[in-house]
Design a protein around this motif. Structure first.
Motif, PDB file in Angstrom:
ATOM      1  N   MET A  76      18.692  66.350  33.732  1.00 11.79           N
ATOM      2  CA  MET A  76      19.137  65.456  34.124  1.00 11.79           C
ATOM      3  C   MET A  76      17.452  64.909  35.632  1.00 11.79           C
ATOM      4  SD  MET A  76      23.010  64.728  34.333  1.00 11.79           S
ATOM      5  CE  MET A  76      23.579  65.371  33.353  1.00 11.79           C
ATOM      6  N   ARG A  77      17.326  63.319  35.401  1.00 12.22           N
ATOM      7  CA  ARG A  77      16.305  63.070  35.873  1.00 12.22           C
ATOM      8  C   ARG A  77      16.012  63.282  37.333  1.00 12.22           C
ATOM      9  NH1 ARG A  77      18.680  58.952  32.802  1.00 12.22           N
ATOM     10  NH2 ARG A  77      17.264  59.352  30.917  1.00 12.22           N
ATOM     11  N   VAL A  78      17.932  63.762  38.334  1.00  3.27           N
ATOM     12  CA  VAL A  78      17.921  63.733  39.940  1.00  3.27           C
ATOM     13  C   VAL A  78      16.838  64.738  39.867  1.00  3.27           C
ATOM     14  CG1 VAL A  78      19.172  63.944  41.347  1.00  3.27           C
ATOM     15  CG2 VAL A  78      19.449  62.266  40.365  1.00  3.27           C
ATOM     16  N   SER A 334      21.385  58.516  37.674  1.00  2.00           N
ATOM     17  CA  SER A 334      20.210  58.196  36.991  1.00  2.00           C
ATOM     18  C   SER A 334      19.607  57.073  36.301  1.00  2.00           C
ATOM     19  CB  SER A 334      20.382  59.550  35.280  1.00  2.00           C
ATOM     20  OG  SER A 334      21.449  58.902  34.846  1.00  2.00           O
ATOM     21  N   ARG A 335      21.055  55.920  37.256  1.00  2.00           N
ATOM     22  CA  ARG A 335      20.133  54.675  36.070  1.00  2.00           C
ATOM     23  C   ARG A 335      19.332  53.603  37.558  1.00  2.00           C
ATOM     24  NH1 ARG A 335      21.334  56.256  31.359  1.00  2.00           N
ATOM     25  NH2 ARG A 335      22.824  56.582  30.635  1.00  2.00           N
ATOM     26  N   PHE A 336      19.063  54.401  37.957  1.00  2.00           N
ATOM     27  CA  PHE A 336      17.695  54.196  38.979  1.00  2.00           C
ATOM     28  C   PHE A 336      16.349  54.258  39.341  1.00  2.00           C
ATOM     29  CE2 PHE A 336      22.072  54.879  41.892  1.00  2.00           C
ATOM     30  CZ  PHE A 336      20.901  53.858  42.512  1.00  2.00           C
ATOM     31  N   SER A 363      28.724  60.346  42.842  1.00  2.00           N
ATOM     32  CA  SER A 363      27.696  60.011  41.562  1.00  2.00           C
ATOM     33  C   SER A 363      28.354  60.790  40.719  1.00  2.00           C
ATOM     34  CB  SER A 363      27.285  61.765  42.281  1.00  2.00           C
ATOM     35  OG  SER A 363      26.864  62.221  41.131  1.00  2.00           O
ATOM     36  N   THR A 364      27.808  60.792  39.380  1.00  4.12           N
ATOM     37  CA  THR A 364      28.404  61.427  38.609  1.00  4.12           C
ATOM     38  C   THR A 364      27.753  62.105  38.372  1.00  4.12           C
ATOM     39  OG1 THR A 364      25.763  60.703  37.285  1.00  4.12           O
ATOM     40  CG2 THR A 364      27.282  58.316  37.578  1.00  4.12           C
ATOM     41  N   GLN A 365      27.077  63.062  36.827  1.00  2.00           N
ATOM     42  CA  GLN A 365      27.509  64.631  36.227  1.00  2.00           C
ATOM     43  C   GLN A 365      25.669  64.837  37.162  1.00  2.00           C
ATOM     44  OE1 GLN A 365      28.294  61.962  34.281  1.00  2.00           O
ATOM     45  NE2 GLN A 365      29.286  63.528  32.764  1.00  2.00           N
ATOM     46  N   VAL A 366      24.830  63.781  37.581  1.00  2.00           N
ATOM     47  CA  VAL A 366      23.691  64.590  38.121  1.00  2.00           C
ATOM     48  C   VAL A 366      23.917  65.641  38.952  1.00  2.00           C
ATOM     49  CG1 VAL A 366      22.659  62.190  37.287  1.00  2.00           C
ATOM     50  CG2 VAL A 366      23.953  62.496  39.453  1.00  2.00           C
ATOM     51  N   ILE A 367      25.245  65.415  39.477  1.00  4.75           N
ATOM     52  CA  ILE A 367      25.153  65.931  41.513  1.00  4.75           C
ATOM     53  C   ILE A 367      25.211  67.867  40.797  1.00  4.75           C
ATOM     54  CG2 ILE A 367      27.014  66.299  41.453  1.00  4.75           C
ATOM     55  CD1 ILE A 367      26.208  65.957  44.292  1.00  4.75           C
ATOM     56  N   GLU A 368      25.541  68.110  39.334  1.00  7.83           N
ATOM     57  CA  GLU A 368      27.070  69.536  38.581  1.00  7.83           C
ATOM     58  C   GLU A 368      25.424  70.256  38.918  1.00  7.83           C
ATOM     59  OE1 GLU A 368      28.074  69.597  34.580  1.00  7.83           O
ATOM     60  OE2 GLU A 368      29.110  67.800  35.119  1.00  7.83           O
ATOM     61  N   SER A 369      24.657  70.064  39.021  1.00  9.03           N
ATOM     62  CA  SER A 369      22.944  71.179  38.623  1.00  9.03           C
ATOM     63  C   SER A 369      21.993  71.291  39.219  1.00  9.03           C
ATOM     64  CB  SER A 369      22.722  71.142  37.088  1.00  9.03           C
ATOM     65  OG  SER A 369      22.359  70.015  36.794  1.00  9.03           O
ATOM     66  N   GLY A 370      21.320  71.938  40.228  1.00  8.84           N
ATOM     67  CA  GLY A 370      19.964  72.261  40.447  1.00  8.84           C
ATOM     68  C   GLY A 370      19.920  71.803  41.853  1.00  8.84           C
ATOM     69  N   ALA A 386      33.357  74.013  31.329  1.00  8.07           N
ATOM     70  CA  ALA A 386      31.337  74.973  32.378  1.00  8.07           C
ATOM     71  C   ALA A 386      31.341  73.769  33.416  1.00  8.07           C
ATOM     72  CB  ALA A 386      30.773  74.782  31.097  1.00  8.07           C
ATOM     73  N   SER A 387      31.465  72.247  33.680  1.00  2.60           N
ATOM     74  CA  SER A 387      31.281  71.321  34.287  1.00  2.60           C
ATOM     75  C   SER A 387      31.993  71.658  35.331  1.00  2.60           C
ATOM     76  CB  SER A 387      31.326  69.411  33.353  1.00  2.60           C
ATOM     77  OG  SER A 387      29.672  69.393  32.633  1.00  2.60           O
ATOM     78  N   MET A 388      33.280  72.178  34.883  1.00  2.00           N
ATOM     79  CA  MET A 388      34.148  71.811  36.229  1.00  2.00           C
ATOM     80  C   MET A 388      33.792  73.387  37.126  1.00  2.00           C
ATOM     81  SD  MET A 388      36.416  69.484  36.321  1.00  2.00           S
ATOM     82  CE  MET A 388      37.794  70.435  37.531  1.00  2.00           C
ATOM     83  N   VAL A 389      33.019  74.404  36.475  1.00  2.00           N
ATOM     84  CA  VAL A 389      32.158  75.478  37.160  1.00  2.00           C
ATOM     85  C   VAL A 389      30.947  75.106  38.058  1.00  2.00           C
ATOM     86  CG1 VAL A 389      31.349  77.339  37.037  1.00  2.00           C
ATOM     87  CG2 VAL A 389      33.562  77.055  36.045  1.00  2.00           C
ATOM     88  N   GLN A 390      30.193  74.453  37.619  1.00  2.00           N
ATOM     89  CA  GLN A 390      29.040  73.347  38.091  1.00  2.00           C
ATOM     90  C   GLN A 390      29.610  73.267  39.268  1.00  2.00           C
ATOM     91  OE1 GLN A 390      25.560  74.639  38.072  1.00  2.00           O
ATOM     92  NE2 GLN A 390      26.593  75.912  36.143  1.00  2.00           N
ATOM     93  N   ARG A 391      30.292  72.154  39.175  1.00  2.00           N
ATOM     94  CA  ARG A 391      31.035  71.300  40.228  1.00  2.00           C
ATOM     95  C   ARG A 391      31.705  72.330  41.794  1.00  2.00           C
ATOM     96  NH1 ARG A 391      33.247  65.443  36.779  1.00  2.00           N
ATOM     97  NH2 ARG A 391      31.310  65.903  35.109  1.00  2.00           N
TER      98      ARG A 391
END
Length: 882
Positions: A76-78, A334-336, A363-370, A386-391
């Protein structure tokens, strides 16, 4: 420093030192390939500081085998700027940062403000981000320097496939070669990479299979190593057709007893996260907005994660109109454009002062990781496990909200399940739903381990990669489509920038042509949405035509992923609050400030020759050879001999009449019925026919200041479109016009010829004419059939030329017979193979990675010598590492 813990504490300011797993990454004999540490424990610090320890502080044997460059790839760009900020801070704390960074003090901590990298101090390490834009990213000019490169998977994988998104076509091969040589690749949060994950595994395999498995460079993987990281990682995800045989032997790093007994990790693993199902469904935007507002606790942070940008924007607007002036609302996706995106991130990460109403982040998925952020209350749409665990990792991240934390998951409506499941497969969401219904707490220690399949829909094969080595577009100007190998098709992007101007973006005068975009102007947009937008506003959307060097209506070509498009600001498509907004009527902010003044590069351009100084061919060649020696002293490649020959002979073709005639010299010419007197050169270069460098167009304070001494190669009426001096140089070298070349082995001569031809990235594996190229003629009268390509004609002559270093090239009459297939039949190439056969043999014996790497070395020396001449000052010499 003698201990990793000492270095870690000094870099991060964490007095307790590193976690055990972080120290193992840094100090074990071998770097692991798999890391499955839970989210929130510091994998970024582990990877960056672990590499730094191994490269700079470990025992000599470890330092020698640790790759020179760290490539940190994020989905992700964020996340890119945040990772860069941390790397810059840590290096600066250790006094190892190359360049100038600015920080501010906040609550006793140093907070990143800005950073300008530098590459001239071999003892320091620069940090560079790849985000697109036509700014000078000098990281590829210093192959001998340690560096950290951070970017998104589309920016990095496209470059690793020799088709760098939003990069100059001419720089593609340089970056391709460097990213496959002496690099440690870190792939973070791989569960989000989609089809790009298969590409990472295949590339790791190819580096050990090309050119041949038994070759020295292939056995060592060209000095590269890959690390895949995820809290939910499964080895089977990497079992692609060429990498599967190695997966079983990959070293894995997981939490062990030492980690689990660490009280800090225990606190994080046991942080309370009560789980409930939300009353609202995914498609009930207004009802969900009310539920979020009711659940939000004053003075805290609430995060709502949506699976699509559209739903995130709709919920954000619903919260705005729900009659609440507080708490603060933040939209993240991510679209800014970069500055607007950073402003949103800063607001999201800002500390909430006592008595404040708090913040709601949509937020979208950009907040999931990192993203190092912790919320008291978390809402998340149903997503793959996998995404739920990250969230869940964004809730009560450090155990600071054990008394008030709340997690709610938002289910799909029964009647629109398939529609609302997008962009994910419905089966993946149903599987996650089954897991959630059995849980009432999602703290790390209680989340079940679930074996998840990862289906690779598009897998790049060896032949595909070899085909990508040739960067020449087809006759229609198109390239091989790599998008399916970079990320899932529905996630692919273009990049847009908005400008306000009158009339044609090409302008009637040179100073009125729209310049290339800077990174700060670019906004990502999905290909599908932008295609519709471009169709609706076709006359106000343009794409740069590299061949003809002009802005061309976007509807002339199919909208292509990774490309950059110019949009007139009158048609809208962007708001500062929502980012990319194809339904918006007008641009709500002024076009972003730009730093560039010149249009993007074109095929005919020779920007390194159009500098602020006058220089002869021998002067420039001597400087290139000196720069090359500086690089070779550090890396000592086995092919140094070919590189030295290429450096000495690379600019012989500038003695060609077409090149010299393109530089004003007081001539009088007829053009369109008018007599034009061209600008006179300085006395020292008047009537000289060995000019290598001359001042080009100049801009000051964003305004056109001077046109320089250069004309187009096809100016006035009898010039040659698409002329490339490097092709003339390479063809001349093959004729061995000097005693030093007479006894060179054929393979060494061919390698030197390739490096010469490729030193601007525009002539490489093939020699062919381009559409619109003029046939040989004499005063408008056709001559007998002659071969011609890239402005070079059969029978052209290069005069005797001083190349510096005591080398004087003999006069040469050029032959283009090698551009044809089969053995040549006439002198000077009688019974010798064609150019194509020579180059394909090189590619297949040296290998595409190594060949591009050697290309990058010569080009780096040439570009640094040009930078030195351009500046002509001590500062300029420093920039050029002189």
């Amino acid at each position: 420093m003698n201990e990793f813990g000492e270095m870690f504490e000094k870099a991060t300011g964490i007095a307790e030192g590193p976690f055990p797993f972080q120290e193992r990454f840094a100090t074990d004999d071998e770097i692991p390939s798999l890391v499955d540490v839970p989210t929130g424990l510091g994998k970024t610090a582990m990877a960056i500081l672990g590499w730094l320890w191994r490269r700079r502080f470990a025992a000599e044997g470890i330092r020698a085998k640790t790759p020179r460059c760290l490539i940190y790839c994020l989905p992700m760009r964020v996340l890119v700027e945040q990772t860069r900020n941390n790397a810059v801070l840590w290096l600066d704390n250790l006094r190892l940062l190359a360049g100038e960074a600015r920080f501010k003090e906040s609550d006793g901590k140093r907070v990143f403000q800005s950073y300008t990298p530098a590459w001239t101090d071999p003892e320091k390490i620069a940090v560079n981000i790849l985000m697109g834009g036509e700014e000078a990213d000098d990281w590829d000019l210093y192959p001998e320097s340690d560096a950290i490169i951070i970017g998104t998977q589309d920016m990095l994988l496209s470059r690793a496939l020799n088709r760098g998104y939003a990069a100059s076509r001419a720089r593609w091969p340089m970056q391709f070669g460097l990213l496959h040589t002496d690099c440690l690749w870190i792939f973070d949060e791989i569960q989000l990479m989609g089809s790009g994950l298969a590409t990472t595994a295949q590339l790791e395999a190819f580096r050990r299979l090309l050119p041949k498995p038994e070759s020295d460079t292939a056995k060592g993987g060209h000095g590269c190593h890959s690390v895949w990281m995820s809290a939910t990682l499964a080895k089977t995800w990497l079992e692609t057709v060429d990498f599967a045989p190695r997966v079983g032997s990959l070293k894995r790093l997981s939490l062990n007893k030492d980690d689990l007994n660490d009280p800090r990790i225990k606190k994080l693993r046991d942080a309370v996260k009560p789980l409930h199902k939300a009353c609202s469904m995914v498609d009930e935007t207004e009802k969900l907005a009310k539920e979020v507002l009711d659940a939000h606790k004053i003075g805290t942070r609430t995060i709502v994660v949506a699976n699509t940008v559209r739903r995130a924007c709709e919920l954000f607007e619903a919260l705005q109109t729900a009659g609440m002036t507080t708490p603060k609302l933040v939209l993240l996706h991510s679209r800014f454009r970069p500055a607007d995106r950073q402003a949103q991130i800063d607001k999201a990460l800002a500390e909430i002062p006592p008595g404040d109403t708090g913040t709601i982040i949509v937020s979208t998925q950009v907040i999931e990781s990192g993203v190092d952020i912790s919320a008291t209350t978390l809402f998340t749409e149903l997503a793959p496990w996998a995404s739920m665990v990250q969230r869940f990792g964004r809730s009560n991240r450090r155990g600071e909200y054990n008394d008030s934390a709340l997690v709610k998951w938002i289910d799909l409506p029964d009647e629109k399940q398939n529609e609302c499941a997008r962009p994910y497969p419905l089966a993946d969401l149903v599987s996650a739903q089954n897991q959630l219904q059995a849980l009432d707490n999602v703290c790390i220690s209680r989340i079940p381990v679930v074996n998840m399949d990862f289906e690779h829909t598009h897998v790049i094969r060896r032949r595909d990669l070899i085909d990508l080595f040739d960067t020449t577009p087809d006759l229609a100007g198109n390239d091989i489509d790599i998008d399916r190998y970079v990320r899932d098709v529905e996630d692919t992007d273009v990049r847009l920038f908005w400008r306000k101007f009158e009339g044609d973006p090409n302008g009637s005068d040179v100073e009125k042509q729209q310049p290339a975009p800077s990174r700060e102007e670019l906004c990502p947009a999905p290909v599908g949405e932008f295609s519709k937008f471009a169709k609706a506003h076709g006359k106000m959307v343009w794409r740069w035509n590299f061949l003809d060097k002009k802005w061309e209506g976007a509807t002339h070509h199919e909208i292509a992923p990774g490309q950059v498009y110019l949009v007139h600001s009158d048609v809208g498509g962007y708001t500062k609050l929502l980012g990319w907004d194809p339904g918006g009527k007008k641009l709500s902010v002024h076009p972003a400030e730009r730093t560039g003044n010149a249009p993007p590069e074109g095929n005919d351009d020779d920007n390194m020759s159009m500098i602020g100084q006058w220089q002869r061919i021998d002067e420039h060649t001597d400087e290139v050879c000196a720069k090359l020696e500086h690089i070779l002293d550090a890396i000592q490649p086995a092919e140094s001999g070919a590189l030295r020959i290429a450096a000495r002979w690379h600019d012989l073709g500038k003695a060609h009449d077409v090149f010299q005639d393109a530089i004003d010299d007081g001539q009088t010419v007829e053009r369109r019925g008018k007599t034009i007197t061209r600008r006179e050169r300085p006395e020292a270069f008047y009537r000289s026919r060995v000019v290598a460098k001359a001042p080009g167009k100049r801009f000051e304070n964003g305004k056109f200041a001077d046109s320089g001494w250069w004309r187009r190669y096809d100016w006035p009426n009898d010039g040659r479109k698409y002329f490339r001096h490097e092709l003339a140089s390479a063809l001349a070298l093959l004729q061995r016009p000097h005693q030093n070349l007479r006894d060179l082995p054929e393979n060494l001569l061919n390698l030197a010829a390739y490096l010469i031809a490729a030193h601007h990235g525009k002539v490489r594996l093939s020699i062919r004419s381009l559409p619109g190229e003029r046939h040989p003629h004499d005063n408008g009268t056709p001559q007998p059939v002659k071969r011609f390509a890239r402005g070079v004609w059969d029978g052209d002559e290069l005069p005797e030329t001083d190349l510096g270093g005591g080398v004087r090239a003999q006069a040469v009459k050029l032959s283009l017979e090698p551009m044809e297939l089969g053995l040549c039949q006439a002198e000077p190439f009688k019974d010798q193979p064609s150019w194509g056969e020579r180059m394909l043999r090189l590619r297949d014996t040296i290998g595409p990675f190594r060949l591009a790497y050697l290309e990058a070395i010569l080009r780096a020396a040439d570009m640094r010598a040009s930078a030195n001449a351009r500046c002509g000052t001590e500062e300029g010499k420093n920039v050029a590492n002189g």
